[in-house]
Design a protein around this motif. Sequence first.
Motif, PDB file in Angstrom:
ATOM      1  N   GLU A 154     -64.605 -11.149   3.473  1.00 55.41           N
ATOM      2  CA  GLU A 154     -64.840 -11.797   4.761  1.00 55.41           C
ATOM      3  C   GLU A 154     -64.584 -10.833   5.918  1.00 55.41           C
ATOM      4  N   LEU A 155     -63.508 -10.037   5.820  1.00 57.17           N
ATOM      5  CA  LEU A 155     -63.219  -9.063   6.878  1.00 57.17           C
ATOM      6  C   LEU A 155     -64.254  -7.949   6.899  1.00 57.17           C
ATOM      7  N   LEU A 156     -64.689  -7.509   5.720  1.00 55.21           N
ATOM      8  CA  LEU A 156     -65.722  -6.473   5.665  1.00 55.21           C
ATOM      9  C   LEU A 156     -67.018  -6.934   6.326  1.00 55.21           C
ATOM     10  N   GLU A 157     -67.314  -8.217   6.204  1.00 51.07           N
ATOM     11  CA  GLU A 157     -68.531  -8.749   6.813  1.00 51.07           C
ATOM     12  C   GLU A 157     -68.468  -8.693   8.333  1.00 51.07           C
ATOM     13  N   THR A 158     -67.258  -8.702   8.906  1.00 52.77           N
ATOM     14  CA  THR A 158     -67.116  -8.666  10.360  1.00 52.77           C
ATOM     15  C   THR A 158     -66.826  -7.255  10.878  1.00 52.77           C
ATOM     16  N   MET A 159     -66.805  -6.276   9.977  1.00 54.69           N
ATOM     17  CA  MET A 159     -66.491  -4.903  10.387  1.00 54.69           C
ATOM     18  C   MET A 159     -67.725  -4.213  10.946  1.00 54.69           C
ATOM     19  N   GLU A 160     -67.480  -3.527  12.034  1.00 56.64           N
ATOM     20  CA  GLU A 160     -68.498  -2.660  12.613  1.00 56.64           C
ATOM     21  C   GLU A 160     -67.953  -1.248  12.540  1.00 56.64           C
ATOM     22  N   GLN A 207     -64.104  -1.385  13.865  1.00 59.00           N
ATOM     23  CA  GLN A 207     -63.582  -2.571  14.520  1.00 59.00           C
ATOM     24  C   GLN A 207     -63.866  -3.774  13.650  1.00 59.00           C
ATOM     25  N   VAL A 208     -62.847  -4.583  13.450  1.00 56.62           N
ATOM     26  CA  VAL A 208     -62.972  -5.846  12.744  1.00 56.62           C
ATOM     27  C   VAL A 208     -62.701  -6.935  13.761  1.00 56.62           C
TER      28      VAL A 208
END
Length: 85
Positions: free
Chosen positions: A4-10, A41-42
């Motif tokens: 889930e965090l990886l999906e929001t990482m830029e 950035q997450v």
Amino acid sequence: MTIELLETMESISRRYSVAPDQAADLGQEPAVDQVTITWQQVTGRPPSVLVTVPAGPEGWAIPVPHRPDWLTGLIVKDAPSWWLK
């Protein structure tokens, strides 16, 4: 780090060549001729930066904890706008 965090990482990575005197500042043995800077950035977390140098022909890299002035300037100068916020 969760999926889930990886999906929001830029993240954005850039590779730079370094001069021999700059390489000496990094304190890596053997001396390196390039560094890779990755701005990350997450969502909901402070931005971070990772600086690595090549560690062999297999493509491995090791982090560089030391930040001489020229490297700090490069990190800030080329940072994406979302990282500087």
